[in-house]
Design a protein around this motif. Structure first.
Motif, PDB file in Angstrom:
ATOM      1  N   GLU A   4       0.833  -1.206   0.000  1.00  0.00           N
ATOM      2  CA  GLU A   4       0.000   0.000   0.000  1.00  0.00           C
ATOM      3  C   GLU A   4       0.869   1.258   0.000  1.00  0.00           C
ATOM      4  O   GLU A   4       0.604   2.211  -0.737  1.00  0.00           O
ATOM      5  N   ASN A   5       1.922   1.256   0.819  1.00  0.00           N
ATOM      6  CA  ASN A   5       2.847   2.398   0.843  1.00  0.00           C
ATOM      7  C   ASN A   5       3.569   2.553  -0.493  1.00  0.00           C
ATOM      8  O   ASN A   5       3.804   3.666  -0.947  1.00  0.00           O
ATOM      9  N   SER A   7       2.433   1.742  -3.417  1.00  0.00           N
ATOM     10  CA  SER A   7       1.481   2.308  -4.361  1.00  0.00           C
ATOM     11  C   SER A   7       1.302   3.808  -4.130  1.00  0.00           C
ATOM     12  O   SER A   7       1.272   4.591  -5.086  1.00  0.00           O
ATOM     13  N   ASP A   8       1.182   4.212  -2.876  1.00  0.00           N
ATOM     14  CA  ASP A   8       1.038   5.637  -2.557  1.00  0.00           C
ATOM     15  C   ASP A   8       2.284   6.422  -2.951  1.00  0.00           C
ATOM     16  O   ASP A   8       2.194   7.548  -3.446  1.00  0.00           O
ATOM     17  N   TYR A   9       3.446   5.833  -2.755  1.00  0.00           N
ATOM     18  CA  TYR A   9       4.709   6.474  -3.120  1.00  0.00           C
ATOM     19  C   TYR A   9       4.757   6.729  -4.628  1.00  0.00           C
ATOM     20  O   TYR A   9       5.100   7.828  -5.075  1.00  0.00           O
ATOM     21  N   LYS A  11       2.223   6.847  -6.737  1.00  0.00           N
ATOM     22  CA  LYS A  11       1.187   7.807  -7.123  1.00  0.00           C
ATOM     23  C   LYS A  11       1.666   9.232  -6.874  1.00  0.00           C
ATOM     24  O   LYS A  11       1.457  10.122  -7.703  1.00  0.00           O
ATOM     25  N   ALA A  12       2.303   9.460  -5.732  1.00  0.00           N
ATOM     26  CA  ALA A  12       2.834  10.785  -5.425  1.00  0.00           C
ATOM     27  C   ALA A  12       3.956  11.152  -6.393  1.00  0.00           C
ATOM     28  O   ALA A  12       4.046  12.306  -6.833  1.00  0.00           O
TER      29      ALA A  12
END
Length: 84
Positions: A4-5, A7-9, A11-12
Motif C-alpha cells: 500500500e505504501n 502504491s502511494d509512493y 502515485k505521489a
C-alpha cells in the motif's frame, strides 16, 4: 515497505512528475510557440519576451524544474521512509 505504501509512493511520484511536465509544456510550447506574438509586446533584457522564452527562458525553467523534482523526491523519500 508495504504494498500500500509502495502504491502511494508511486502515485505521489507520478503526480509530481505530471505537474512538472505540464509546467514544462506550457512554458516551452505555449509561451515559445503559441503565445509568442502577444508576449513579444514586452521586452526582457532588450529582447522580445516571446523570443526570450524560445531561446533562453525554456532552458532556465527546465533547470528550475530539475531542482524542484530533486527537492520534491527527497521530501517524498523521507515521507515514505525510502531514503538512501
Amino acid at each position: 515497505m508495504t504494498p500500500e505504501n509502495r502504491s502511494d509512493y508511486w502515485k505521489a511520484n507520478i503526480r509530481l512528475l505530471a505537474i512538472l511536465l505540464i509546467i514544462w509544456f506550457i512554458v516551452s510550447y505555449g509561451f515559445s510557440i503559441l503565445l509568442v506574438e502577444p508576449l513579444n509586446q514586452f521586452n526582457l533584457g532588450g529582447y522580445p519576451l516571446g523570443f526570450w522564452f524560445a531561446q533562453q527562458g525554456s532552458i532556465y525553467v527546465f533547470l528550475v524544474l530539475i531542482f524542484t523534482y530533486a527537492f520534491g523526491m527527497n521530501r517524498l523519500d523521507k515521507k515514505f521512509d525510502v531514503e538512501e
